[in-house]
Design an enzyme around this catalytic site. Structure first.
Site, short mmCIF file in Angstrom:
data_model
loop_
_atom_site.label_atom_id
_atom_site.label_comp_id
_atom_site.label_asym_id
_atom_site.label_seq_id
_atom_site.Cartn_x
_atom_site.Cartn_y
_atom_site.Cartn_z
CD GLU A 161 -6.06 31.37 117.13
OE1 GLU A 161 -6.52 30.63 118.04
OE2 GLU A 161 -6.78 32.14 116.48
CD GLU B 216 -6.97 24.18 107.11
OE1 GLU B 216 -7.03 24.73 108.21
OE2 GLU B 216 -7.44 23.04 106.87
NE ARG C 60 -10.06 17.63 89.22
CZ ARG C 60 -10.36 16.47 88.65
NH1 ARG C 60 -11.53 15.91 88.85
NH2 ARG C 60 -9.48 15.87 87.88
CD GLU C 61 -18.21 18.58 94.55
OE1 GLU C 61 -17.84 18.07 95.62
OE2 GLU C 61 -19.25 18.25 93.96
CD GLU D 223 -19.29 36.66 120.18
OE1 GLU D 223 -20.17 36.58 119.31
OE2 GLU D 223 -19.15 37.66 120.92
CB SER E 151 -7.90 17.99 102.61
OG SER E 151 -8.01 17.52 103.92
N PRO E 152 -5.21 18.43 100.06
CG PRO E 152 -3.16 17.65 99.28
CD PRO E 152 -4.01 17.72 100.51
N GLY E 153 -6.62 17.44 97.89
CA GLY E 153 -7.53 16.91 96.88
C GLY E 153 -8.75 17.79 96.67
CD GLU F 179 -11.16 29.16 120.07
OE1 GLU F 179 -10.44 28.40 119.42
OE2 GLU F 179 -10.92 30.38 120.19
#
Length: 183
Positions: A92, A119, A37-38, A140, A113-115, A142
């Site tokens: 933010e 995150e 699994r990556e 800086e 992206s739980p696969g 952005e």
């Protein structure tokens, strides 16, 4: 123990970066076979549905290198180590829009992206906004343009594929549902 769990046998760190780390895990599958699994490890992020008193949605236009294009998104950003999501959301919002808010309510948290990645994005609704003098500057590296759009304009941006990321599409559809429900 759940019969679907994969047992991690070993982990090899391939890359440690500023934002993400990449690991390759050797796992034992529920049927006893082995696989790899990556996995991308990410500190998590926040996104903010910011609504002005006039009912406009604050959005930003910015270039996304991974997509090689400019996209329209709701304000968002990465959690800093040890920082609570609500603190990140306030920071933010100010950095990306120049606005602060009186009301900031958590809406939902979801995995992007739980696969292959861990995150977790925490989505907030910000209301009772006011423009802040001497707002905190952007990072800086952005660069963004601030937009104030109506729900109808946001739906148009979605249709035109200027809005093309999941968190912003979710936000627009959430606001559309709220309008339909009269909330």
């Amino acid at each position: 123990m759940d019969h679907l769990i994969e047992k991690t046998l070993s982990r090899k760190t391939i890359f440690e970066g500023k934002i993400i780390d990449l690991h390759v895990d050797d796992v034992e599958l529920p049927n006893g076979k082995m696989s790899k699994r990556e996995i991308i490890k990410h500190p998590g992020a926040v996104a903010i549905i910011a609504i002005t008193d006039e009912g406009k949605i604050l959005m930003v236009r910015q270039y996304r290198k991974a997509m090689e294009r400019v996209m329209v998104e709701i304000p968002a950003g990465k959690l800093e180590k040890g920082e609570e999501p609500i603190v990140t959301a306030r920071r933010e919002l100010e950095e990306e829009t120049g606005y602060i808010c009186e009301t900031l309510k958590p809406l939902i948290s979801f995995y992007t992206s739980p696969g292959f990645a861990d995150e977790l994005v925490h989505l907030y609704v910000a209301e009772k906004l006011s423009k802040k003098e001497n707002a905190a500057p952007l990072d800086e590296d952005e660069f963004v343009d601030l937009l104030e759009v109506s729900l109808e304009e946001a739906l148009g941006l979605l249709e035109e594929k200027q809005i093309y990321d999941a968190k912003t599409a979710y936000a627009v559809q959430y606001l559309q549902l709220q309008q339909v429900l009269g909330k």
